[in-house]
Design an enzyme around this catalytic site. Structure first.
Site, PDB file in Angstrom:
ATOM      1  N   PRO A  11       0.792  -1.225   0.000  1.00 35.44           N
ATOM      2  CA  PRO A  11       0.000   0.000   0.000  1.00 35.44           C
ATOM      3  C   PRO A  11       0.827   1.279   0.000  1.00 35.44           C
ATOM      4  O   PRO A  11       1.867   1.360   0.659  1.00 35.44           O
ATOM      5  CB  PRO A  11      -0.815  -0.111   1.298  1.00 35.44           C
ATOM      6  CG  PRO A  11      -0.054  -1.060   2.156  1.00 35.44           C
ATOM      7  CD  PRO A  11       0.589  -2.038   1.205  1.00 35.44           C
ATOM      8  N   ASN A  12       0.320   2.224  -0.751  1.00 31.79           N
ATOM      9  CA  ASN A  12       0.854   3.601  -0.841  1.00 31.79           C
ATOM     10  C   ASN A  12       2.151   3.706  -1.638  1.00 31.79           C
ATOM     11  O   ASN A  12       2.624   4.812  -1.904  1.00 31.79           O
ATOM     12  CB  ASN A  12       1.053   4.217   0.564  1.00 31.79           C
ATOM     13  CG  ASN A  12      -0.247   4.269   1.340  1.00 31.79           C
ATOM     14  OD1 ASN A  12      -1.231   4.800   0.844  1.00 31.79           O
ATOM     15  ND2 ASN A  12      -0.283   3.694   2.521  1.00 31.79           N
ATOM     16  N   ARG A  19       5.183  10.958  -2.428  1.00 26.48           N
ATOM     17  CA  ARG A  19       4.876  10.599  -1.040  1.00 26.48           C
ATOM     18  C   ARG A  19       6.113  10.815  -0.157  1.00 26.48           C
ATOM     19  O   ARG A  19       7.127  10.124  -0.323  1.00 26.48           O
ATOM     20  CB  ARG A  19       4.483   9.117  -0.994  1.00 26.48           C
ATOM     21  CG  ARG A  19       4.300   8.587   0.390  1.00 26.48           C
ATOM     22  CD  ARG A  19       4.233   7.069   0.413  1.00 26.48           C
ATOM     23  NE  ARG A  19       4.024   6.625   1.780  1.00 26.48           N
ATOM     24  CZ  ARG A  19       4.222   5.387   2.198  1.00 26.48           C
ATOM     25  NH1 ARG A  19       4.617   4.450   1.346  1.00 26.48           N
ATOM     26  NH2 ARG A  19       4.019   5.082   3.438  1.00 26.48           N
ATOM     27  N   ASN A  75       7.969  -5.651  -0.695  1.00 28.07           N
ATOM     28  CA  ASN A  75       7.850  -4.457   0.130  1.00 28.07           C
ATOM     29  C   ASN A  75       6.377  -4.353   0.502  1.00 28.07           C
ATOM     30  O   ASN A  75       5.564  -3.872  -0.293  1.00 28.07           O
ATOM     31  CB  ASN A  75       8.324  -3.206  -0.612  1.00 28.07           C
ATOM     32  CG  ASN A  75       8.301  -1.984   0.305  1.00 28.07           C
ATOM     33  OD1 ASN A  75       7.737  -2.028   1.399  1.00 28.07           O
ATOM     34  ND2 ASN A  75       8.909  -0.895  -0.140  1.00 28.07           N
ATOM     35  N   ALA A  78       3.013  -0.676   4.948  1.00 24.88           N
ATOM     36  CA  ALA A  78       2.537  -0.680   6.337  1.00 24.88           C
ATOM     37  C   ALA A  78       1.998  -2.043   6.770  1.00 24.88           C
ATOM     38  O   ALA A  78       1.958  -2.338   7.973  1.00 24.88           O
ATOM     39  CB  ALA A  78       1.466   0.389   6.510  1.00 24.88           C
ATOM     40  N   HIS A  81       3.834  -4.308   9.290  1.00 28.85           N
ATOM     41  CA  HIS A  81       3.770  -4.141  10.743  1.00 28.85           C
ATOM     42  C   HIS A  81       2.460  -4.626  11.347  1.00 28.85           C
ATOM     43  O   HIS A  81       2.269  -4.545  12.550  1.00 28.85           O
ATOM     44  CB  HIS A  81       3.977  -2.656  11.091  1.00 28.85           C
ATOM     45  CG  HIS A  81       5.069  -2.006  10.291  1.00 28.85           C
ATOM     46  ND1 HIS A  81       6.386  -2.433  10.348  1.00 28.85           N
ATOM     47  CD2 HIS A  81       5.049  -1.000   9.369  1.00 28.85           C
ATOM     48  CE1 HIS A  81       7.114  -1.690   9.525  1.00 28.85           C
ATOM     49  NE2 HIS A  81       6.331  -0.829   8.916  1.00 28.85           N
ATOM     50  N   HIS A 101      12.525  -2.786   2.322  1.00 28.44           N
ATOM     51  CA  HIS A 101      11.981  -1.462   2.630  1.00 28.44           C
ATOM     52  C   HIS A 101      12.933  -0.407   2.103  1.00 28.44           C
ATOM     53  O   HIS A 101      14.158  -0.563   2.191  1.00 28.44           O
ATOM     54  CB  HIS A 101      11.807  -1.270   4.139  1.00 28.44           C
ATOM     55  CG  HIS A 101      10.917  -2.298   4.736  1.00 28.44           C
ATOM     56  ND1 HIS A 101       9.551  -2.249   4.620  1.00 28.44           N
ATOM     57  CD2 HIS A 101      11.204  -3.434   5.413  1.00 28.44           C
ATOM     58  CE1 HIS A 101       9.040  -3.306   5.208  1.00 28.44           C
ATOM     59  NE2 HIS A 101      10.011  -4.050   5.694  1.00 28.44           N
ATOM     60  N   LEU A 102      12.365   0.664   1.575  1.00 30.75           N
ATOM     61  CA  LEU A 102      13.196   1.792   1.120  1.00 30.75           C
ATOM     62  C   LEU A 102      13.887   2.451   2.300  1.00 30.75           C
ATOM     63  O   LEU A 102      15.078   2.765   2.254  1.00 30.75           O
ATOM     64  CB  LEU A 102      12.307   2.814   0.403  1.00 30.75           C
ATOM     65  CG  LEU A 102      11.670   2.325  -0.892  1.00 30.75           C
ATOM     66  CD1 LEU A 102      10.325   2.982  -1.097  1.00 30.75           C
ATOM     67  CD2 LEU A 102      12.588   2.596  -2.069  1.00 30.75           C
ATOM     68  N   SER A 103      13.115   2.679   3.362  1.00 30.43           N
ATOM     69  CA  SER A 103      13.647   3.351   4.546  1.00 30.43           C
ATOM     70  C   SER A 103      14.208   2.324   5.524  1.00 30.43           C
ATOM     71  O   SER A 103      13.881   1.131   5.435  1.00 30.43           O
ATOM     72  CB  SER A 103      12.537   4.171   5.218  1.00 30.43           C
ATOM     73  OG  SER A 103      11.501   3.305   5.674  1.00 30.43           O
TER      74      SER A 103
HETATM   75  C1  DQA Z   1       8.145   1.024   3.846  1.00 28.38           C
HETATM   76  C2  DQA Z   1       8.235   1.229   5.372  1.00 28.38           C
HETATM   77  C3  DQA Z   1       6.880   1.056   6.015  1.00 28.38           C
HETATM   78  O1  DQA Z   1       6.978   1.269   7.424  1.00 28.38           O
HETATM   79  C4  DQA Z   1       5.887   2.056   5.454  1.00 28.38           C
HETATM   80  O2  DQA Z   1       4.611   1.841   6.011  1.00 28.38           O
HETATM   81  C5  DQA Z   1       5.836   2.017   3.963  1.00 28.38           C
HETATM   82  C6  DQA Z   1       7.090   1.936   3.233  1.00 28.38           C
HETATM   83  C7  DQA Z   1       9.488   1.341   3.157  1.00 28.38           C
HETATM   84  O3  DQA Z   1       9.640   0.937   2.000  1.00 28.38           O
HETATM   85  O4  DQA Z   1      10.346   2.008   3.730  1.00 28.38           O
HETATM   86  O5  DQA Z   1       4.780   2.135   3.363  1.00 28.38           O
HETATM   87  O6  DQA Z   1       7.820  -0.326   3.589  1.00 28.38           O
END
Ligand code: DQA
Length: 148
Positions: A11-12, A19, A75, A78, A81, A101-103
Site C-alpha cells: 500500500p501507498n 509521497r 515491500n 505498512a 507491521h 523497505h526503502l527506509s
Molecule cells: C516502507 C516502510 C513502512 O513502514 C511504510 O509503512 C511504507 C514503506 C518502506 O519501503 O520504507 O509504506 O515499507
C-alpha cells in the site's frame, strides 16, 4: 520458473515520488520498475513487477507465485507491521521471500520496528532507498543458488 522473480509492492507505494520524498526519496515506482527490469536483463532472468493497496489481493498475488516464480521481493509497506495474513501466506507458499523497505524501519517509529514478514522471510534489506531492489534481486538469486 527458476529464471523468474516477482517484485511485489504494497500500500501507498504507488505514490512514491510525491509521497514523503524526505523519507522515501524522489524515485517513482515506475522508475523502480525500470531499475528492476534493467537488473533482470543484465542477469538474464524475468521479473514481474506488481503493486496493490489491498491486503487480500497481496495474499492472492503471493499464492499465485507458486510454480511461477523462483523467489519474491516483497515491500509490504505498512502491512509489514500489521499483517498476520501476509505472514501466513508466505509460510504457506514455499517460495522464498526477501523483505524489502526503502527506509531503515529500525531507525524510525517504534511501531515500524515490528515486522510480521521478518520471521518468515529469508532476510531483510532496508534503508538503501530504490537501490535496495536490485540488491534484493542479487540476494534472492544467491539464496536460491545456495538452496538448490
Ligand atoms: C516502507 C516502510 C513502512 O513502514 C511504510 O509503512 C511504507 C514503506 C518502506 O519501503 O520504507 O509504506 O515499507
Amino acid at each position: 520458473m527458476p529464471h523468474s522473480l516477482l517484485v511485489l509492492n504494497g500500500p501507498n507505494l504507488n505514490l512514491l515520488g510525491t509521497r514523503q520524498p524526505e523519507v522515501y526519496g524522489p524515485t517513482t515506482l515506475k522508475d523502480i520498475e525500470t531499475l528492476c527490469q534493467e537488473k533482470a536483463a543484465s542477469l538474464g532472468i524475468d521479473v514481474t513487477f506488481l503493486q496493490s493497496n489491498h491486503e487480500g489481493e497481496l495474499v492472492d498475488l503471493l499464492h499465485n507465485a507458486r510454480g511461477v516464480h523462483a523467489g519474491i521481493i516483497l515491500n509490504a509497506g505498512a502491512y509489514t507491521h500489521t499483517s498476520v495474513a501476509l505472514m501466513d501466506a508466505i509460510s504457506s507458499i514455499m517460495v522464498p521471500v526477501v523483505e524489502l523497505h526503502l527506509s531503515n524501519i529500525h531507525a524510525r517509529e517504534e511501531f515500524r520496528q515490528k515486522s510480521f514478514i521478518a520471521p518468515v522471510a529469508v532476510g531483510q534489506i532496508c534503508g538503501f532507498g530504490a537501490a535496495g531492489y536490485p540488491l534484493a534481486m542479487d540476494a534472492i538469486l544467491s539464496y536460491i543458488g545456495e538452496a538448490t
